[in-house]
Structures are given as structure tokens and as C-alpha cells.
Design a protein around this motif. Sequence first.
Motif, PDB file in Angstrom:
ATOM      1  N   GLU A 460       0.823  -1.210   0.000  1.00  0.00           N
ATOM      2  CA  GLU A 460       0.000   0.000   0.000  1.00  0.00           C
ATOM      3  C   GLU A 460       0.853   1.254   0.000  1.00  0.00           C
ATOM      4  OE1 GLU A 460      -3.379   2.069   2.927  1.00  0.00           O
ATOM      5  OE2 GLU A 460      -2.867  -0.057   3.134  1.00  0.00           O
ATOM      6  N   TYR A 461       2.034   1.182   0.662  1.00  0.00           N
ATOM      7  CA  TYR A 461       2.910   2.356   0.775  1.00  0.00           C
ATOM      8  C   TYR A 461       4.153   2.248  -0.111  1.00  0.00           C
ATOM      9  CZ  TYR A 461      -0.090   3.344   4.744  1.00  0.00           C
ATOM     10  OH  TYR A 461      -1.190   3.595   5.537  1.00  0.00           O
ATOM     11  N   ASP A 462       4.097   1.334  -1.089  1.00  0.00           N
ATOM     12  CA  ASP A 462       5.196   1.171  -2.039  1.00  0.00           C
ATOM     13  C   ASP A 462       6.522   0.876  -1.329  1.00  0.00           C
ATOM     14  OD1 ASP A 462       6.262   0.987  -4.592  1.00  0.00           O
ATOM     15  OD2 ASP A 462       6.799   3.109  -4.678  1.00  0.00           O
ATOM     16  N   LEU A 463       6.466  -0.025  -0.353  1.00  0.00           N
ATOM     17  CA  LEU A 463       7.653  -0.377   0.429  1.00  0.00           C
ATOM     18  C   LEU A 463       8.037  -1.851   0.283  1.00  0.00           C
ATOM     19  CD1 LEU A 463       6.849   1.492   3.799  1.00  0.00           C
ATOM     20  CD2 LEU A 463       8.586   2.142   2.111  1.00  0.00           C
ATOM     21  N   LEU A 464       7.455  -2.543  -0.685  1.00  0.00           N
ATOM     22  CA  LEU A 464       7.702  -3.979  -0.786  1.00  0.00           C
ATOM     23  C   LEU A 464       9.169  -4.317  -1.023  1.00  0.00           C
ATOM     24  CD1 LEU A 464       4.751  -5.580  -2.788  1.00  0.00           C
ATOM     25  CD2 LEU A 464       5.487  -6.103  -0.462  1.00  0.00           C
ATOM     26  N   LYS A 465       9.877  -3.448  -1.744  1.00  0.00           N
ATOM     27  CA  LYS A 465      11.281  -3.726  -2.036  1.00  0.00           C
ATOM     28  C   LYS A 465      12.214  -3.287  -0.913  1.00  0.00           C
ATOM     29  CE  LYS A 465      10.829  -3.533  -7.082  1.00  0.00           C
ATOM     30  NZ  LYS A 465      11.304  -2.872  -8.345  1.00  0.00           N
ATOM     31  N   GLU A 466      11.695  -2.546   0.040  1.00  0.00           N
ATOM     32  CA  GLU A 466      12.528  -2.057   1.141  1.00  0.00           C
ATOM     33  C   GLU A 466      12.956  -3.233   2.014  1.00  0.00           C
ATOM     34  OE1 GLU A 466      14.634   0.886   2.831  1.00  0.00           O
ATOM     35  OE2 GLU A 466      13.135   1.316   1.289  1.00  0.00           O
ATOM     36  N   GLU A 467      14.253  -3.392   2.200  1.00  0.00           N
ATOM     37  CA  GLU A 467      14.761  -4.504   3.005  1.00  0.00           C
ATOM     38  C   GLU A 467      14.674  -4.148   4.481  1.00  0.00           C
ATOM     39  OE1 GLU A 467      18.010  -6.766   1.862  1.00  0.00           O
ATOM     40  OE2 GLU A 467      17.589  -6.675  -0.278  1.00  0.00           O
ATOM     41  N   ILE A 468      13.775  -4.831   5.171  1.00  0.00           N
ATOM     42  CA  ILE A 468      13.543  -4.607   6.595  1.00  0.00           C
ATOM     43  C   ILE A 468      13.769  -5.933   7.314  1.00  0.00           C
ATOM     44  CG2 ILE A 468      11.856  -3.917   8.347  1.00  0.00           C
ATOM     45  CD1 ILE A 468      10.437  -2.292   6.144  1.00  0.00           C
ATOM     46  N   VAL A 469      14.595  -5.926   8.324  1.00  0.00           N
ATOM     47  CA  VAL A 469      14.931  -7.148   9.046  1.00  0.00           C
ATOM     48  C   VAL A 469      13.845  -7.445  10.082  1.00  0.00           C
ATOM     49  CG1 VAL A 469      16.633  -8.298  10.515  1.00  0.00           C
ATOM     50  CG2 VAL A 469      17.393  -6.709   8.731  1.00  0.00           C
ATOM     51  N   ILE A 470      13.187  -8.607   9.924  1.00  0.00           N
ATOM     52  CA  ILE A 470      12.160  -9.034  10.867  1.00  0.00           C
ATOM     53  C   ILE A 470      12.522 -10.423  11.385  1.00  0.00           C
ATOM     54  CG2 ILE A 470      10.684  -9.940   8.994  1.00  0.00           C
ATOM     55  CD1 ILE A 470       8.259  -9.218  10.781  1.00  0.00           C
ATOM     56  N   ARG A 471      12.436 -10.601  12.689  1.00  0.00           N
ATOM     57  CA  ARG A 471      12.769 -11.889  13.294  1.00  0.00           C
ATOM     58  C   ARG A 471      11.766 -12.198  14.407  1.00  0.00           C
ATOM     59  NH1 ARG A 471      19.393 -11.021  13.684  1.00  0.00           N
ATOM     60  NH2 ARG A 471      19.738 -10.997  11.413  1.00  0.00           N
ATOM     61  N   MET A 472      11.368 -13.471  14.466  1.00  0.00           N
ATOM     62  CA  MET A 472      10.370 -13.897  15.448  1.00  0.00           C
ATOM     63  C   MET A 472      10.870 -15.117  16.205  1.00  0.00           C
ATOM     64  SD  MET A 472       6.455 -15.285  14.804  1.00  0.00           S
ATOM     65  CE  MET A 472       5.691 -13.664  14.688  1.00  0.00           C
ATOM     66  N   THR A 473      10.673 -15.099  17.522  1.00  0.00           N
ATOM     67  CA  THR A 473      10.976 -16.267  18.343  1.00  0.00           C
ATOM     68  C   THR A 473       9.797 -16.559  19.262  1.00  0.00           C
ATOM     69  OG1 THR A 473      12.082 -14.920  20.044  1.00  0.00           O
ATOM     70  CG2 THR A 473      13.470 -15.868  18.314  1.00  0.00           C
ATOM     71  N   GLY A 474       9.710 -17.814  19.672  1.00  0.00           N
ATOM     72  CA  GLY A 474       8.603 -18.215  20.526  1.00  0.00           C
ATOM     73  C   GLY A 474       8.821 -17.951  21.995  1.00  0.00           C
ATOM     74  N   CYS A 475      10.005 -17.466  22.345  1.00  0.00           N
ATOM     75  CA  CYS A 475      10.328 -17.145  23.739  1.00  0.00           C
ATOM     76  C   CYS A 475      11.475 -16.154  23.744  1.00  0.00           C
ATOM     77  CB  CYS A 475      10.684 -18.417  24.519  1.00  0.00           C
ATOM     78  SG  CYS A 475      12.364 -19.017  24.234  1.00  0.00           S
ATOM     79  N   PRO A 476      11.884 -15.635  24.900  1.00  0.00           N
ATOM     80  CA  PRO A 476      12.924 -14.608  24.922  1.00  0.00           C
ATOM     81  C   PRO A 476      14.354 -15.132  24.919  1.00  0.00           C
ATOM     82  CG  PRO A 476      12.047 -14.901  27.130  1.00  0.00           C
ATOM     83  CD  PRO A 476      11.220 -15.783  26.223  1.00  0.00           C
ATOM     84  N   ASN A 477      14.560 -16.442  24.708  1.00  0.00           N
ATOM     85  CA  ASN A 477      15.918 -16.976  24.758  1.00  0.00           C
ATOM     86  C   ASN A 477      16.790 -16.544  23.585  1.00  0.00           C
ATOM     87  OD1 ASN A 477      16.135 -18.734  27.216  1.00  0.00           O
ATOM     88  ND2 ASN A 477      14.263 -19.546  26.324  1.00  0.00           N
ATOM     89  N   GLY A 478      16.191 -16.054  22.539  1.00  0.00           N
ATOM     90  CA  GLY A 478      16.954 -15.356  21.510  1.00  0.00           C
ATOM     91  C   GLY A 478      17.608 -16.214  20.454  1.00  0.00           C
ATOM     92  N   CYS A 479      17.116 -17.455  20.230  1.00  0.00           N
ATOM     93  CA  CYS A 479      17.774 -18.332  19.257  1.00  0.00           C
ATOM     94  C   CYS A 479      17.789 -17.759  17.845  1.00  0.00           C
ATOM     95  CB  CYS A 479      17.100 -19.697  19.257  1.00  0.00           C
ATOM     96  SG  CYS A 479      17.308 -20.607  20.808  1.00  0.00           S
ATOM     97  N   GLY A 480      16.823 -16.972  17.476  1.00  0.00           N
ATOM     98  CA  GLY A 480      16.779 -16.361  16.149  1.00  0.00           C
ATOM     99  C   GLY A 480      17.356 -14.956  16.113  1.00  0.00           C
ATOM    100  N   THR A 526      -0.532  -1.585  14.778  1.00  0.00           N
ATOM    101  CA  THR A 526       0.562  -0.802  15.339  1.00  0.00           C
ATOM    102  C   THR A 526       1.587  -0.432  14.274  1.00  0.00           C
ATOM    103  OG1 THR A 526       0.287  -1.871  17.497  1.00  0.00           O
ATOM    104  CG2 THR A 526       2.401  -0.796  17.074  1.00  0.00           C
ATOM    105  N   LEU A 527       1.889  -1.387  13.384  1.00  0.00           N
ATOM    106  CA  LEU A 527       2.924  -1.147  12.387  1.00  0.00           C
ATOM    107  C   LEU A 527       2.453  -0.250  11.241  1.00  0.00           C
ATOM    108  CD1 LEU A 527       4.558  -4.691  12.064  1.00  0.00           C
ATOM    109  CD2 LEU A 527       5.580  -2.656  13.094  1.00  0.00           C
ATOM    110  N   LYS A 528       1.170  -0.296  10.915  1.00  0.00           N
ATOM    111  CA  LYS A 528       0.688   0.408   9.715  1.00  0.00           C
ATOM    112  C   LYS A 528       0.991   1.903   9.725  1.00  0.00           C
ATOM    113  CE  LYS A 528      -3.204   0.918   6.582  1.00  0.00           C
ATOM    114  NZ  LYS A 528      -4.540   0.447   6.176  1.00  0.00           N
ATOM    115  N   PRO A 529       0.676   2.645  10.785  1.00  0.00           N
ATOM    116  CA  PRO A 529       0.972   4.084  10.741  1.00  0.00           C
ATOM    117  C   PRO A 529       2.476   4.380  10.746  1.00  0.00           C
ATOM    118  CG  PRO A 529       0.097   3.455  12.894  1.00  0.00           C
ATOM    119  CD  PRO A 529      -0.097   2.285  11.991  1.00  0.00           C
TER     120      PRO A 529
END
Length: 565
Positions: A460-480, A526-529
Motif C-alpha cells: 500500500e505504501y510502495d515499500l515492498l522492495k525495502e529490506e527490513i529485518v524481521i525476526r520472530m521467536t517463541g520465547c525470549p531466549n533469543g535463538c533467532g 501498530t505497524l501500519k501508521p
Amino acid sequence: MNQQIDWSKLSQLEKIKYDSNYLRGTLTDSLGDPVTGAIADSDTQISKFHGIYQQFDRDTEKERKRSKLEPAFFFLIRVRLPGGIATPQQWLQMDELADRYANGTLKLTTRQAFQLHGVIKKNLKTTIQGINEVLLDTIAACGDVNRNVMSHANPAESALHAQVYELAGEISRHLTPQTPAYHEIWLDKQLLVSSKEEIEPIYGRTYLPRKFKIGIAIPPYNDVDVFSQDLGFIAIEEKGELAGFNVTAGGGMGSTFGNPNTYPRLGDVIGFCRPDQVLKVAETIVLIQKEYGNRQDRKRARLKYTIDDHGLEWFKQEVNKRLGFELESPRSFRFIRNGDRYGWKQGTDGKWSLNLFVEGGRVKDTPSLRLKTALREVAQQVTDAKFILTGNQNLIIANTDKKETVAKILKKHNVWPATLSGLRKNSIACVALNTCGLAFAEAERYLPALVGKIESILKEYDLLKEEIVIRMTGCPNGCGRPYLAEIGLIGKSVGHYNLYLGGNKKGTRLNTLYRETLTEDEILETLKPIFADYAKNKKSGEGFGDFVIRKKYVKETVQGKDFRH
């Protein structure tokens, strides 16, 4: 000696290690027990040093409990692979073992290692023997020892790659446990040792207080996230030659919700060493951690806390004193990004390397993308290639003259070329549910779908090519390594995540908590605006993490002690 140790002051695992007879424990008896699919409680700790985690299917846990059945136990096997390089023969063996004894998939980890999931107890020994048949092993892939040594992944990106890869192997061999227990238990070999004092010359009877991680980076790329490592080496190139390494110490990602005394931390650059000094530096820092690391509280047992508790200057002085020489002043270097650079690249030797995206690091076939089949065919037909696992859960088919053959196979199975958003290219997810016993929420099974929904906003905001680092983990131990992400999501409970913002593309800054315990809808809302603001007001070349700090969505986390969940 046993009577001289006050075990009441130490964590329970310290005595388990001490009494294990150099990592033997009662594993042989546990493996032979036909009554249960599990192993003895103490052996679940000792087995980690052999590269094994006991797990169970959390999806079926309640149903089995109602039926008065024990959990559906199985095991994760992690294969040690310093520098991440496997031969086609080794890839084919891992592929076959995954089908025969595991859940049919391969997991490529954030430490450049293989994982097999779903191996039941009766198949453990046969599987490990199959791994060893192709000159791979699983010892020290887990446990309170030095883990798999990481190194810069793509040989086409630096003429220093071969030297750095060889060094990763040398460090790994030097710091691998020397106990013959692994060979006795899994490979049926009887090895003679002349005296017990010689069994573990570095680790001793109780090994390290906690796990220890080492990575080697080659600027300008930081694909190993070197500042997340307990010990890091940053290659310094001068006049086309490897001059040596800047040494970093004290990185680590793990933390615990509700415990402010635990936190992620970035390593500090403590000096510079020559290539021939690297093994001495590594052993010295491991020995300092062995002596001074916290053996009372495992949540504060990593090197990062040893440094913070004693002070960085104390640590540097202790290193120099034990080395018998002083580390030189750090040399200048520059990182431009972490993550992987996808696509074909030709090295100075004329050979081609292709960096492939592997979502969540999971090598499997789906109706639309037959990745596992494609890679099997590549390994069978392109025997000159190397299969290099990256530190970002991806795969490089490297150093081949058969570019056209590789391309044809991958295209046939819809693997490559692929159209990927900048966000998806830079995504990492830990395994989490349904197998990890520490996970509070989904990660690998959920992040691809969430990324798809975020992509709709980015489009929607023409940001598809923008390289943004996203990482998800199932707990706070930080494996990812989520605390280095521009967008970090850490599970609090099923369907709920903490949202962290403000890491950067270089892997040189921790992120900061922005919102707590969000549902999917709340994450997107939260992320959209913020994306709208970024699209409208970002400066030329400004990364998303830098933008949210400049616009004061979050304050920069300057040091680990400042981090809060």
C-alpha cells in the motif's frame, strides 16, 4: 574432591555434569529402556553435549494426557558443521536420514548447522551412526561447551573466505570435548585413555558454566551477526591479505521475561590479533569464562554477565595477562549490512555461487515449491558444488561450474528464481511450537503468514522492495537473534507477542520494546501508521530501524543493561 564442593551453592546441573563420568551419564541404560520413549532426567542434560535434545509433540500433549499416555517423546539431533559447508554426499545423507528416521524435513539453523526433528529413541543411535558415516558428527552441537563455529558463508564474496572457513574448523577442533564417551555410546568404539587428567584438558570435569558461541565475519558483511557471539573475530584485510582479526567478546541474545538481571548484549571490540594467535585467544577466553562464569545461576552464566559483573577493563587485562602478550589496538573496519545477499555471484576463481532463500530454514516439499526434491537433484547431478548453510537459515549452492544445470533444476521445481519482498528476504524464525519445550508461542509455523499480511501494508505504501529485518521467536531466549532485528517479535503466550523496534541492518544495535502482548490484529494496526510515516518521511537510504529511532518511536538501547522487556 567431590566432598570439597558445596553443591548447594551451585546450579543442579553442575553436579550432574560432575557425576556424568565425562558425559557418559546413564545414557546407555536410558537408550536401552523399552518402557518409555524418554531418557532419564539427568540424561536429558548430558545428551545435549552429544547434540541431542529430548522433546515431545506439544500439539498432542493434552489429548495424550487425557488418555493417560506419556507425551509423544522424540528427539532433535543437531549436526556440527563448522563454517556451514557440506559436500553433496553429506547433503544426500542428511536428506535420506530425514526421510528414514526424522519427520522428512531438514532444518537449517541460525548457527549454520543441520537439525533433524522427530527422531524416536530407538532410532537415535542408528541415525547418529548414519551422520558419522559421511564424516559429520553431533558432539558439542549443544551443551555447556563451545558450539558450532560460524564463519562468513559465501565464497564468492571474499577472497578471504577459504582462510576464514579453515580457521573456523581449527577453532572447532581445538575446543571440541575430548571425552571418548561420544564414540563409546553412539559408535560402539572402545577407546583407551591413559589418565583421567588428560580427558578434558580445556574443559575439565564440569565443562563451562553455560553454552559458548564463536563467529567469524568478513567485512563489509556481518552475516554471522558477530556482535551476538560470546567471542567474535572480524577479519581485517590489508593489501589483499588477511592481516588478522579484531576480537569481540561478551555478546549474547538470551534473556528471561520478568528478570531484569538478564538481557541481550552486544560484544565489545577488545583488540586485534594475528591469524596465528587466534587459537590461543579463543582458548584463553574460554578458560576465563570457565573459571569466572556464574555456576550458581544459569540465567546469568554466559560470558556477557561475567564481563559486566567484573568490568570490561578487568576482562581485557585478564585476557592479556593470560595470553602473555597484549592484544594490539583494533583496526578500522566497516559493516554495511547483515543478512544474506540472494542470487548468483561469480567468484574471483570464475566459479558461481547461488544464495537461495529458505523460509524458516525448513527444507521440505510443498505442492507449490519442491525444495527438498530440487536440492536432492542438485546434489546428485552437480557433484562439484558445495552446500553452504548460512547464519540466516538459508543455503548457498557454491563453487560450481554448472550454473545452467543448477538453474534448470531449481526452475523445474519452482525454487528459483523467486519473487520475494525485502521483508521476507530478511526474516528469521526459530522452531518454537510444536516441538520446543521453551516456546510460549508460534514462530516458524506462523511468521510466513504474518509476513504476508505485513506485505499487504507495505504494498500500500510502495515499500515492498525495502529490506527490513524481521525476526520472530517463541520465547525470549533469543535463538533467532530477534534483539538485533529492525522488527522483533517475541512470543509471550499463544497468539501474543512483544514488539521490539530499532535494530539495524548492520547487526550493530539492539532494538527496544515498543508494545507488549500484542495479538496479530494489534501488530498490524501498530505497524501500519509507522510504515506510512516511513514511506512519507524517510531519508534517502535510511533503514527502518534508523528511522524509528530518529522519529523517536523508541529510544536507542545503548547497552545491554538498559534493555527491558
